[in-house]
Motif scaffolding. Structure first.
Motif, mmCIF file in Angstrom:
data_model
loop_
_atom_site.group_PDB
_atom_site.id
_atom_site.type_symbol
_atom_site.label_atom_id
_atom_site.label_comp_id
_atom_site.label_asym_id
_atom_site.label_seq_id
_atom_site.Cartn_x
_atom_site.Cartn_y
_atom_site.Cartn_z
ATOM 1 N N TYR A 581 0.848 -1.191 -0.002
ATOM 2 C CA TYR A 581 -0.018 0.085 -0.099
ATOM 3 C C TYR A 581 0.964 1.415 0.007
ATOM 4 O O TYR A 581 0.531 2.406 -0.654
ATOM 5 C CB TYR A 581 -0.844 0.027 1.392
ATOM 6 C CG TYR A 581 -1.735 1.331 1.378
ATOM 7 C CD1 TYR A 581 -2.810 1.826 0.596
ATOM 8 C CD2 TYR A 581 -1.620 2.176 2.591
ATOM 9 C CE1 TYR A 581 -3.246 2.858 0.775
ATOM 10 C CE2 TYR A 581 -1.985 3.100 2.970
ATOM 11 C CZ TYR A 581 -3.047 3.589 2.073
ATOM 12 O OH TYR A 581 -3.878 4.847 2.287
ATOM 13 N N GLU A 582 1.939 1.083 0.657
ATOM 14 C CA GLU A 582 2.915 2.554 0.926
ATOM 15 C C GLU A 582 3.613 2.727 -0.443
ATOM 16 O O GLU A 582 3.791 3.905 -1.106
ATOM 17 C CB GLU A 582 3.721 2.351 1.935
ATOM 18 C CG GLU A 582 4.356 3.675 2.366
ATOM 19 C CD GLU A 582 3.333 4.373 3.195
ATOM 20 O OE1 GLU A 582 3.348 5.555 2.909
ATOM 21 O OE2 GLU A 582 2.662 3.911 4.182
ATOM 22 N N LEU A 583 3.847 1.312 -1.379
ATOM 23 C CA LEU A 583 4.422 1.463 -2.623
ATOM 24 C C LEU A 583 3.362 2.286 -3.481
ATOM 25 O O LEU A 583 3.907 2.941 -4.178
ATOM 26 C CB LEU A 583 4.814 0.020 -3.026
ATOM 27 C CG LEU A 583 5.146 0.161 -4.603
ATOM 28 C CD1 LEU A 583 6.586 1.090 -4.515
ATOM 29 C CD2 LEU A 583 5.372 -1.241 -4.916
ATOM 30 N N GLY A 584 2.057 1.966 -3.314
ATOM 31 C CA GLY A 584 1.253 2.632 -4.313
ATOM 32 C C GLY A 584 1.077 4.034 -4.081
ATOM 33 O O GLY A 584 0.915 4.915 -4.821
ATOM 34 N N ASN A 585 1.214 4.423 -2.789
ATOM 35 C CA ASN A 585 1.112 5.946 -2.400
ATOM 36 C C ASN A 585 2.297 6.540 -3.003
ATOM 37 O O ASN A 585 2.143 7.744 -3.347
ATOM 38 C CB ASN A 585 1.147 6.155 -0.814
ATOM 39 C CG ASN A 585 -0.212 5.545 -0.160
ATOM 40 O OD1 ASN A 585 -1.317 5.340 -0.831
ATOM 41 N ND2 ASN A 585 0.080 5.403 1.002
ATOM 42 N N ALA A 586 3.596 5.898 -2.759
ATOM 43 C CA ALA A 586 4.761 6.451 -3.488
ATOM 44 C C ALA A 586 4.464 6.631 -5.058
ATOM 45 O O ALA A 586 4.844 7.808 -5.610
ATOM 46 C CB ALA A 586 6.022 5.602 -3.232
ATOM 47 N N TYR A 587 3.886 5.673 -5.679
ATOM 48 C CA TYR A 587 3.771 5.885 -7.246
ATOM 49 C C TYR A 587 2.691 6.795 -7.390
ATOM 50 O O TYR A 587 2.976 7.744 -8.308
ATOM 51 C CB TYR A 587 3.186 4.629 -7.654
ATOM 52 C CG TYR A 587 4.030 3.289 -8.051
ATOM 53 C CD1 TYR A 587 5.313 3.427 -8.461
ATOM 54 C CD2 TYR A 587 3.899 2.140 -7.605
ATOM 55 C CE1 TYR A 587 6.431 2.592 -8.552
ATOM 56 C CE2 TYR A 587 4.843 1.202 -7.816
ATOM 57 C CZ TYR A 587 6.168 1.308 -8.219
ATOM 58 O OH TYR A 587 6.916 0.230 -8.597
ATOM 59 N N ALA A 588 1.751 7.176 -6.743
ATOM 60 C CA ALA A 588 0.824 7.957 -6.835
ATOM 61 C C ALA A 588 1.229 9.352 -6.693
ATOM 62 O O ALA A 588 1.104 10.463 -7.576
ATOM 63 C CB ALA A 588 -0.422 7.900 -5.675
ATOM 64 N N ARG A 589 1.900 9.708 -5.651
ATOM 65 C CA ARG A 589 2.593 10.990 -5.378
ATOM 66 C C ARG A 589 3.774 11.164 -6.416
ATOM 67 O O ARG A 589 4.086 12.346 -6.627
ATOM 68 C CB ARG A 589 3.161 10.992 -3.954
ATOM 69 C CG ARG A 589 2.302 10.950 -2.916
ATOM 70 C CD ARG A 589 2.850 10.730 -1.639
ATOM 71 N NE ARG A 589 3.697 12.072 -1.144
ATOM 72 C CZ ARG A 589 4.133 12.278 -0.002
ATOM 73 N NH1 ARG A 589 4.155 11.637 1.007
ATOM 74 N NH2 ARG A 589 4.773 13.484 0.032
ATOM 75 N N SER A 590 4.253 10.249 -6.949
ATOM 76 C CA SER A 590 5.183 10.434 -8.090
ATOM 77 C C SER A 590 4.896 10.540 -9.453
ATOM 78 O O SER A 590 5.429 10.500 -10.418
ATOM 79 C CB SER A 590 6.443 9.582 -8.184
ATOM 80 O OG SER A 590 6.019 8.147 -8.265
ATOM 81 N N GLY A 591 3.393 10.648 -9.805
ATOM 82 C CA GLY A 591 2.703 10.855 -10.956
ATOM 83 C C GLY A 591 2.919 9.555 -11.792
ATOM 84 O O GLY A 591 2.965 9.866 -13.176
ATOM 85 N N GLN A 592 2.545 8.517 -11.094
ATOM 86 C CA GLN A 592 2.682 7.159 -11.822
ATOM 87 C C GLN A 592 1.453 6.348 -11.457
ATOM 88 O O GLN A 592 1.292 5.322 -10.920
ATOM 89 C CB GLN A 592 3.795 6.302 -11.712
ATOM 90 C CG GLN A 592 5.165 7.003 -11.850
ATOM 91 C CD GLN A 592 6.279 6.051 -11.595
ATOM 92 O OE1 GLN A 592 6.644 5.197 -12.313
ATOM 93 N NE2 GLN A 592 6.869 6.284 -10.470
ATOM 94 N N PRO A 593 0.351 6.701 -11.935
ATOM 95 C CA PRO A 593 -1.175 6.279 -11.512
ATOM 96 C C PRO A 593 -1.426 4.921 -12.157
ATOM 97 O O PRO A 593 -1.935 4.223 -11.099
ATOM 98 C CB PRO A 593 -1.974 7.077 -12.303
ATOM 99 C CG PRO A 593 -1.313 7.828 -13.574
ATOM 100 C CD PRO A 593 0.036 8.148 -12.880
ATOM 101 N N ALA A 594 -0.561 4.467 -13.236
ATOM 102 C CA ALA A 594 -0.965 3.059 -13.497
ATOM 103 C C ALA A 594 -0.290 2.040 -12.544
ATOM 104 O O ALA A 594 -0.717 0.924 -12.224
ATOM 105 C CB ALA A 594 -0.483 2.906 -15.086
ATOM 106 N N LYS A 595 1.052 2.361 -12.233
ATOM 107 C CA LYS A 595 1.732 1.668 -11.381
ATOM 108 C C LYS A 595 1.018 1.694 -9.988
ATOM 109 O O LYS A 595 1.122 0.709 -9.135
ATOM 110 C CB LYS A 595 3.110 1.963 -11.296
ATOM 111 C CG LYS A 595 4.210 1.702 -12.642
ATOM 112 C CD LYS A 595 5.631 1.850 -11.999
ATOM 113 C CE LYS A 595 6.479 1.329 -13.113
ATOM 114 N NZ LYS A 595 7.675 1.702 -13.037
ATOM 115 N N ALA A 596 0.831 2.858 -9.507
ATOM 116 C CA ALA A 596 -0.174 3.196 -8.237
ATOM 117 C C ALA A 596 -1.245 2.097 -8.275
ATOM 118 O O ALA A 596 -1.760 1.399 -7.132
ATOM 119 C CB ALA A 596 -0.596 4.420 -7.990
ATOM 120 N N ALA A 597 -2.085 2.217 -9.174
ATOM 121 C CA ALA A 597 -3.283 1.226 -9.451
ATOM 122 C C ALA A 597 -2.888 -0.300 -9.088
ATOM 123 O O ALA A 597 -3.443 -1.081 -8.531
ATOM 124 C CB ALA A 597 -4.031 1.401 -10.542
#
Length: 855
Positions: A581-597
């Motif tokens: 989940y924290e990895l998803g947050n990192a992806y989301a904050r770095s502008g990588q929504p596909a990886k976040a999902a």
């Protein structure tokens, strides 16, 4: 006992309860868990291989509980299989992940620990003589060496990702190596009583440290560690773990005190008993207090102990009097902040708080958990919801209760376990699992009762072990510590030692000799399984260490480094929900929504019971990936799990209102409930009014908009919406609009300096008619103060501050009322709260200065 197994068990008993790091993993006891399970796996492998090489075949003790214990394991497995194949495919990955974690704990931390203790006790040779001098000298010297750690340590700081540098310290390594070497020598005969004294040593050191923590003395680290306020955690990371550990050991310490005839040895055990009790009191864990009392009382079943009570009434009376005085006189923690009741206060607070508030959160939160646990088991009464799956499915059952009953809103939690061992077993493994559980412990205590009449019944170590098991079971009628590594290990070790000692007394052994080749094949299978378990724990530790590194880097704003660390955490596995989940947050904050999902979906495969993951995943799909079609289900699941999240309500209502014609009924149901849960949120009332308008339900639309206007009369859009309803429906002008005009007129007059009795009367009438107009009540309270009625003004302004604590002006006027009432401390508190809301407000600073207070 061979040397390898002895060294491994020394590590388990001594190092695992005492080893902890403050900056290596998010939970300080992660290293304890990993190390304990690794050494237990290796120790079991050493035992298995030795038995395969024993001339004449493997010699296995016959234990009364072996079939009930096997039934517990088999039913657990069957219940997990039923859950895996009986749930939707969406849940299967998280069922597998949670089940694997639970199975590892059950087989290694519980069953392997039990069997190692039973086999060791059944092999004991020689008398139970233990020279206490070397043990006492070791505890004193080794403990004092740690007091020098703050000045002797060489490492001050280390990079977040350098785990060796974070963990390594030459001085600490020398002290640990010396401690392990000395304790291994003290346990060189490998007897049960030697390991018991090793546990005593660890318990004494941890207890003394915990008591020092309670009284705000930190002996090891630069700062006081008090994550639970005034409750002592010592080296265990959680007060409930230390309390259970001590409750398990106290009966044996007391039994040895009663049996010893030498005054010096007797009082060595007596002092140990009192130190264990002091730390138990310092944890403030009432369930463990009750468990310890049950364990101590259970010793009375021994005729030998009752005889010793008659022989030595003064010594026993003195010890028990000291123990009672210690409890009754136990003071509050000296930690300046946090939860610091006395022993008596902790026992009586339930009735006091319940009378004051109408509820008692620790009790009623357990009622919430127990209700969910009962419902889980009742849905599949034969095999329950699934072995190891309580944490996974609990939020779904809690969510339905939160939707139905507002009373429990303040008690929402993410429960790992049920806080009652009977419901824990029933919820996960059903009637069959509960039957196996009751069979196991009924058989255990019936066998113990029979053995009290044999030579084993004259052994204080055996009596203490049986009583310690009773103590922990009683404790866990309200606790969860049986499901955490170190206290569970001590429980199962005592249970195994008790059964193994009884088997030795009766000479009950079986020889398994299918032939050398078959024995070696079986041994090889067990060794490979143990190696797999040990490697699993290595992966678990690496995953947690990299997760915490990434967690810290996110808080430091270093998103690229955090992403790398969290990707490494995921690569190590096994799956863990928080890390992914924290990895998803990192992806989301770095502008990588596909990886976040992708990461959020991976987190749900680890544990599908977290509403925040569903919400974040829905938000990414709806706002960043342009896939609102995939967002709806995730928003709805988040709402089902947690109706108390305003973010979830906002997200789901926005999703529904994208297509109000299609989602009208669902949106209306959502917003109707949301306005009950969040009655001060104008957006929910406004959106509900909009939906009612679409459906031409004019009266309901007017009521919703009226409520929104009452909450925020300054918002012109709300007034326009309300007027539009009146115009479209042909209904009379809503009365609230007349009151709104009166409020504006009154506010205008007051701002021009009209503080007259006439304005006061107007404000009184308006505040009485529209008590939800906080602005009207603020003006009324201010006018009361201006007209010389500070007591009435304070009551009115207190209501305003309670309803809206985020505005500074009501707090300032309330402070002025307190000054007039000669309540300077209350006035200062309100002014400082107002200044915190508006740090640049010069008038608030001037008011503080006028009262002789520094801003």
């Amino acid at each position: 006992m061979n040397t390898a197994r002895r060294w491994l068990l020394v590590t388990a008993h001594f190092m695992c309860p005492l080893l902890f790091f403050t900056n290596l993993t998010r939970n300080p006891y992660v290293s304890q868990i990993a190390l304990l399970n690794i050494v237990l796996a290796f120790a079991f492998a050493a035992w298995a291989w030795r038995e395969t090489e024993r001339p004449g075949g493997a010699k296995l003790p016959k234990l009364p509980v072996e079939w009930p214990l096997a039934a517990v394991v088999l039913v657990w497995g069957a219940s997990w299989l039923r859950a895996y194949f009986g749930h939707a495919d969406f849940f299967k990955p998280s069922i597998a992940a949670e089940g694997a974690r639970g199975a590892m704990f059950l087989l290694v931390n519980c069953v392997a620990a039990f069997w190692l203790a039973a086999s060791a006790a059944s092999e004991d040779e020689g008398a139970n003589d233990v020279p206490l001098g070397p043990w006492i000298a070791f505890v004193c010297v080794w403990g004092l060496l740690w007091i020098a750690f703050p000045s002797a340590r060489t490492r001050v700081g280390a990079p977040t990702e350098d785990f060796f540098a974070l963990a390594w310290d030459p001085y600490g390594a020398i002290v640990w190596a010396g401690g392990l070497g000395v304790t291994a020598w003290l346990c060189r005969r490998g007897r049960t009583i030697d390991f018991l004294h090793l546990a005593f040593a660890a318990g004494f050191l941890a207890s003394l440290y915990g008591v020092c923590q309670y009284f705000n003395y930190e002996l090891v680290w630069p700062n006081v560690l008090n994550p639970y306020g005034g409750r002592a955690v010592s080296t265990f990371g959680n007060p409930n773990f230390l309390s259970t550990y001590n409750a398990a050991l106290m009966p044996t310490a007391l039994a040895l005190f009663l049996f010893e005839k030498s005054g010096a040895r007797r009082w060595a055990y007596g002092i140990l008993f009192l130190i264990l009790e002091a730390a138990l009191l310092a944890t403030l864990t009432r369930s463990s207090w009750g468990g310890a009392a049950v364990g101590v009382a259970a010793l009375a079943v021994s005729a030998r102990l009752r005889a010793r009570l008659k022989e030595e009434p003064r010594a026993v009376g003195l010890l028990l009097s000291l123990a009672l005085a210690l409890a009754l006189g136990w003071p509050s923690s000296t930690i300046s902040s946090g939860y610091t009741p006395t022993f008596i206060g902790r026992l009586t607070e339930a009735s006091t708080i319940a009378k004051r508030d109408g509820f008692y959160s620790p009790w009623h939160q357990r009622v919430l958990i127990w209700t969910s646990a009962w419902t889980m088991g009742s849905e599949a009464p034969l095999l329950g919801k699934g072995g190891g799956l309580f944490e996974l499915f609990y939020p779904f059952y809690q969510g339905s209760i939160l939707h139905a009953d507002k009373f429990y809103h303040n008690m929402r939690t993410h429960a790992n376990n049920s806080h009652n061992e009977i419901l824990e077993v029933f919820s996960q493994t059903g009637v069959l699992g509960l039957g196996a559980f009751l069979w196991l412990w009924t058989t255990f205590f019936l066998a113990a009762w029979r053995w009290t009449k044999t030579k084993a019944g004259e052994d204080p170590v055996w009596l203490g072990a049986v009583a310690g098991v009773a103590a922990v079971l009683a404790d866990n009628l309200l606790n969860v510590s049986l499901h955490f590594a170190v206290p569970a290990f001590m429980f199962w070790w005592l249970a195994g030692a008790a059964m193994g000692r009884g088997a030795k007394e009766g000479g009950a052994f079986r020889i398994w000799n299918p032939g050398p080749a078959a024995r070696r094949a079986a041994g090889a299978v067990l060794v490979c399984a143990c190696l797999f378990a040990a490697w699993w724990q290595v992966r678990f530790w690496e995953r947690e260490a990299w997760y915490f590194a990434g967690f810290k880097e996110i808080r430091q704003g270093n998103i690229p480094a955090a992403t790398r660390s969290l990707e490494r955490s995921r690569a190590w596995g096994p799956r863990e929900v928080n890390a992914i989940y924290e990895l998803g947050n990192a992806y989301a904050r770095s502008g990588q929504p596909a990886k976040a999902a992708e990461a959020y979906e991976g987190a749900l495969k680890a544990n599908a019971g977290y509403d925040e993951i569903y919400f974040n995943l829905a938000t990414v799909y709806a706002s960043q990936l342009g896939r609102p079609d995939k967002a709806g289900g995730f928003f709805e699941t988040a709402w089902a799990l947690n109706p108390l999240s305003e973010s979830v309500v906002n997200g789901l209502s926005a999703f529904y209102l994208r297509d109000p014609a299609k989602n009208k009924e669902a949106a209306a149901a959502l917003l109707t409930e949301a306005t009950r849960i969040f009655p001060e949120n104008i957006n929910h009332w406004n959106n509900l009014g909009y939906l009612m308008t679409l459906d031409k339900r004019w009266a309901e639309a007017e009521a919703a908009y009226t409520r929104a206007v009452e909450i925020q009369p300054e918002a012109p859009v709300l007034e326009r919406n309300l007027l539009a309803v009146a115009n479209q429906s042909g209904r009379p002008k809503p009365a609230v609009l007349n009151d709104l005009a009166e409020l504006r007129s009154l506010d205008s007059d007051v701002s021009k300096g009209d503080w007259s009795q006439k304005s006061l009367k107007r404000a009184a009438v308006l505040a009485a008619r529209r008590p939800s107009f906080l602005k009207a009540r603020f003006v009324y309270g201010s006018l009361l103060l201006a007209n010389g009625h500070p007591a009435e003004a304070a009551v009115e302004l207190e209501g305003v501050v309670a309803r809206d604590p985020r505005r500074a002006a009501p707090r300032v006027n309330l402070a002025n009322a307190y000054v007039a009432l000669r309540r300077p401390a209350d006035a200062e508190a309100q002014l400082r709260a107002a200044l915190a809301l508006e740090p640049g407000n010069a008038s608030i600073r001037a008011r503080l200065a006028a009262l002789g207070l520094a801003p």
